[in-house]
Write a protein that holds these residues in place. Structure first.
Motif, PDB file in Angstrom:
ATOM      1  N   GLU A 191       0.720  -1.187  -0.022  1.00  0.00           N
ATOM      2  CA  GLU A 191       0.002  -0.010  -0.179  1.00  0.00           C
ATOM      3  C   GLU A 191       1.144   1.167   0.053  1.00  0.00           C
ATOM      4  O   GLU A 191       0.256   2.299  -0.295  1.00  0.00           O
ATOM      5  CB  GLU A 191      -1.183   0.080   1.307  1.00  0.00           C
ATOM      6  CG  GLU A 191      -2.137  -0.996   1.252  1.00  0.00           C
ATOM      7  CD  GLU A 191      -2.868  -1.306   2.327  1.00  0.00           C
ATOM      8  OE1 GLU A 191      -2.331  -0.728   3.314  1.00  0.00           O
ATOM      9  OE2 GLU A 191      -3.621  -1.930   2.360  1.00  0.00           O
ATOM     10  N   ASP A 192       2.043   1.168   0.317  1.00  0.00           N
ATOM     11  CA  ASP A 192       2.942   2.386   0.601  1.00  0.00           C
ATOM     12  C   ASP A 192       3.606   2.512  -0.830  1.00  0.00           C
ATOM     13  O   ASP A 192       4.412   1.698  -1.023  1.00  0.00           O
ATOM     14  CB  ASP A 192       4.170   2.362   1.686  1.00  0.00           C
ATOM     15  CG  ASP A 192       4.776   3.487   2.101  1.00  0.00           C
ATOM     16  OD1 ASP A 192       4.991   4.211   1.108  1.00  0.00           O
ATOM     17  OD2 ASP A 192       5.419   3.533   3.065  1.00  0.00           O
ATOM     18  N   PRO A 193       3.387   3.686  -1.462  1.00  0.00           N
ATOM     19  CA  PRO A 193       4.328   4.211  -2.746  1.00  0.00           C
ATOM     20  C   PRO A 193       5.629   4.139  -2.688  1.00  0.00           C
ATOM     21  O   PRO A 193       6.235   3.639  -3.558  1.00  0.00           O
ATOM     22  CB  PRO A 193       3.665   5.583  -3.103  1.00  0.00           C
ATOM     23  CG  PRO A 193       2.866   5.892  -1.939  1.00  0.00           C
ATOM     24  CD  PRO A 193       2.837   4.915  -1.086  1.00  0.00           C
ATOM     25  N   HIS A 194       6.336   4.375  -1.627  1.00  0.00           N
ATOM     26  CA  HIS A 194       7.491   4.198  -1.088  1.00  0.00           C
ATOM     27  C   HIS A 194       8.156   2.971  -1.190  1.00  0.00           C
ATOM     28  O   HIS A 194       9.125   2.746  -1.836  1.00  0.00           O
ATOM     29  CB  HIS A 194       8.072   5.018  -0.030  1.00  0.00           C
ATOM     30  CG  HIS A 194       7.885   6.406  -0.030  1.00  0.00           C
ATOM     31  ND1 HIS A 194       6.496   7.012   0.576  1.00  0.00           N
ATOM     32  CD2 HIS A 194       8.622   7.488  -0.534  1.00  0.00           C
ATOM     33  CE1 HIS A 194       6.615   8.519   0.280  1.00  0.00           C
ATOM     34  NE2 HIS A 194       7.499   8.888  -0.501  1.00  0.00           N
ATOM     35  N   ASN A 195       7.387   2.058  -0.689  1.00  0.00           N
ATOM     36  CA  ASN A 195       7.783   0.477  -0.572  1.00  0.00           C
ATOM     37  C   ASN A 195       7.882   0.175  -2.029  1.00  0.00           C
ATOM     38  O   ASN A 195       8.670  -0.637  -2.288  1.00  0.00           O
ATOM     39  CB  ASN A 195       6.818  -0.146   0.282  1.00  0.00           C
ATOM     40  CG  ASN A 195       7.430  -0.170   1.667  1.00  0.00           C
ATOM     41  OD1 ASN A 195       8.587   0.057   2.002  1.00  0.00           O
ATOM     42  ND2 ASN A 195       6.447  -0.565   2.623  1.00  0.00           N
ATOM     43  N   ARG A 205      -6.662  -4.488  -7.044  1.00  0.00           N
ATOM     44  CA  ARG A 205      -7.425  -3.995  -5.674  1.00  0.00           C
ATOM     45  C   ARG A 205      -6.570  -4.033  -4.548  1.00  0.00           C
ATOM     46  O   ARG A 205      -5.600  -4.698  -4.409  1.00  0.00           O
ATOM     47  CB  ARG A 205      -8.620  -4.699  -5.466  1.00  0.00           C
ATOM     48  CG  ARG A 205      -9.717  -4.539  -6.513  1.00  0.00           C
ATOM     49  CD  ARG A 205     -10.874  -5.450  -6.200  1.00  0.00           C
ATOM     50  NE  ARG A 205     -11.895  -5.138  -7.123  1.00  0.00           N
ATOM     51  CZ  ARG A 205     -12.495  -4.037  -7.589  1.00  0.00           C
ATOM     52  NH1 ARG A 205     -12.608  -3.535  -6.469  1.00  0.00           N
ATOM     53  NH2 ARG A 205     -13.377  -4.349  -8.502  1.00  0.00           N
ATOM     54  N   HIS A 206      -7.035  -3.138  -3.431  1.00  0.00           N
ATOM     55  CA  HIS A 206      -6.226  -2.980  -2.069  1.00  0.00           C
ATOM     56  C   HIS A 206      -4.885  -2.727  -2.296  1.00  0.00           C
ATOM     57  O   HIS A 206      -3.988  -3.112  -1.396  1.00  0.00           O
ATOM     58  CB  HIS A 206      -6.519  -4.248  -1.457  1.00  0.00           C
ATOM     59  CG  HIS A 206      -7.759  -4.721  -1.590  1.00  0.00           C
ATOM     60  ND1 HIS A 206      -8.975  -3.980  -0.945  1.00  0.00           N
ATOM     61  CD2 HIS A 206      -8.517  -5.887  -1.808  1.00  0.00           C
ATOM     62  CE1 HIS A 206     -10.065  -4.467  -1.156  1.00  0.00           C
ATOM     63  NE2 HIS A 206      -9.849  -5.740  -1.703  1.00  0.00           N
ATOM     64  N   GLY A 220       4.528  -9.684   0.991  1.00  0.00           N
ATOM     65  CA  GLY A 220       3.078  -9.415   1.594  1.00  0.00           C
ATOM     66  C   GLY A 220       3.089  -8.140   1.861  1.00  0.00           C
ATOM     67  O   GLY A 220       3.809  -7.079   1.662  1.00  0.00           O
ATOM     68  N   ASN A 221       1.883  -7.510   2.299  1.00  0.00           N
ATOM     69  CA  ASN A 221       1.318  -6.229   2.687  1.00  0.00           C
ATOM     70  C   ASN A 221       2.246  -5.728   4.033  1.00  0.00           C
ATOM     71  O   ASN A 221       2.572  -6.794   4.625  1.00  0.00           O
ATOM     72  CB  ASN A 221      -0.187  -6.419   3.215  1.00  0.00           C
ATOM     73  CG  ASN A 221      -0.434  -5.126   3.894  1.00  0.00           C
ATOM     74  OD1 ASN A 221      -0.569  -5.215   5.079  1.00  0.00           O
ATOM     75  ND2 ASN A 221      -1.525  -4.346   3.260  1.00  0.00           N
ATOM     76  N   GLU A 222       2.467  -4.605   4.315  1.00  0.00           N
ATOM     77  CA  GLU A 222       3.292  -4.021   5.417  1.00  0.00           C
ATOM     78  C   GLU A 222       2.777  -4.535   6.721  1.00  0.00           C
ATOM     79  O   GLU A 222       3.696  -4.827   7.391  1.00  0.00           O
ATOM     80  CB  GLU A 222       3.209  -2.533   5.101  1.00  0.00           C
ATOM     81  CG  GLU A 222       3.868  -1.884   3.924  1.00  0.00           C
ATOM     82  CD  GLU A 222       2.940  -1.814   2.695  1.00  0.00           C
ATOM     83  OE1 GLU A 222       3.470  -1.122   1.699  1.00  0.00           O
ATOM     84  OE2 GLU A 222       2.054  -2.057   2.772  1.00  0.00           O
ATOM     85  N   ASN A 277      10.795  -4.184   7.160  1.00  0.00           N
ATOM     86  CA  ASN A 277      10.050  -3.183   6.276  1.00  0.00           C
ATOM     87  C   ASN A 277       9.963  -4.321   4.949  1.00  0.00           C
ATOM     88  O   ASN A 277      10.800  -4.890   4.633  1.00  0.00           O
ATOM     89  CB  ASN A 277      10.798  -2.082   5.979  1.00  0.00           C
ATOM     90  CG  ASN A 277      10.256  -1.232   4.695  1.00  0.00           C
ATOM     91  OD1 ASN A 277      10.626  -1.770   3.555  1.00  0.00           O
ATOM     92  ND2 ASN A 277       9.794  -0.250   5.097  1.00  0.00           N
ATOM     93  N   ALA A 278       8.677  -4.071   4.430  1.00  0.00           N
ATOM     94  CA  ALA A 278       8.533  -4.971   3.127  1.00  0.00           C
ATOM     95  C   ALA A 278       9.633  -4.772   2.028  1.00  0.00           C
ATOM     96  O   ALA A 278       9.920  -5.912   1.476  1.00  0.00           O
ATOM     97  CB  ALA A 278       6.951  -4.501   2.524  1.00  0.00           C
TER      98      ALA A 278
END
Length: 243
Positions: free
Chosen positions: A104-108, A129-130, A195-197, A225-226
């Motif tokens: 979800e984080d654009p920086h990641n 999605r999501h 996976g998600n953060e 961190n992801a």
């Protein structure tokens, strides 16, 4: 390319000119003709449509003149999974792909695309999605890697894994409950699943992976961190491929 387009005429023009609209926000219960036309165009393009209250649109708006519609446009064009496989074939290499489960984080996302490029991966797959799409922040954080690393967007990550398995690919996901990554054979055509953060890899996606890899951690907190986890696991794949 603008990241956000507001107002009925501008949004309709974005769809009709073929721009890649990641998400459309529409005033809930708005039934007038132009808005219905925009929704019809969005459905044709399989764009995600979010019906929201006026407060949410006002909050998102950068111009204060959204007229009940805001479109978020991808800063870069998406590729296809076929393009990614073709890239591997052109290089004469076993496919090496990153698959991101709801980052979800654009920086990641930007940092992972940068790592994917430097690790020699042939592309990155993200869900529709999501998850964050290819925003200008992602492009900036990728430090130019987006120009060279194809990113494909798919409706269902689990289904995509199943299809790629038929092409002979294997999949490893990062998860604390797995086997130490150094003990796994990660050579050959490989997909690295991150996976998600907050939640990590979802259960449905994890069940489709051939390997669950644990990254050794000696500190007092329990997760990385992801984008860092993606880098560590990817470079174990690189190390094994170089042997």
């Amino acid at each position: 390319m603008s990241e956000q387009i507001e107002g009925r005429n501008a949004v309709l023009e974005a769809f009709r000119s073929g721009k890649c609209v990641d998400k459309l926000f529409v005033l809930d219960r708005c039934q007038d003709g132009p808005v219905r036309t925009i929704i019809r165009e969005a459905r044709k393009k399989d764009t995600i449509i979010n019906f929201v209250q006026k407060e949410r649109l006002d909050q998102l708006s950068e111009t204060g003149a959204h007229q009940g519609v805001i479109a978020q446009v991808a800063a870069y064009e998406y590729s296809t999974v076929e393009d990614i496989l073709e890239k591997a074939m052109e290089k004469g290499e076993a496919p090496f792909i990153f698959l991101l489960d709801d980052i979800e984080d654009p920086h990641n996302l930007g940092a992972i695309i940068r790592t994917a490029n430097l690790a020699g991966a042939h592309g990155v797959i993200i869900p529709k999605r999501h998850a964050v799409g290819l925003t200008s922040t992602v492009a900036k954080t990728s430090a130019g890697a987006l120009n060279y690393t194809p990113v494909a967007k798919v409706s269902n990550l689990g289904q995509t894994i199943e299809e790629l398995k038929k092409e002979g690919m294997w999949f490893v996901c990062a998860d604390m409950g797995g086997e130490l990554m150094y003990n796994l054979n990660l050579t050959g055509p490989m997909g690295v699943v991150i996976g998600n953060e907050g939640e990590g890899v979802s259960r449905l996606v994890k069940e489709k992976c051939d390997f669950v890899a644990a990254i050794p951690m000696k500190g007092d907190i329990d997760s990385l961190n992801a984008s860092v986890a993606a880098g560590i696991l990817a470079y174990e794949v690189v190390r094994q491929r170089m042997k």
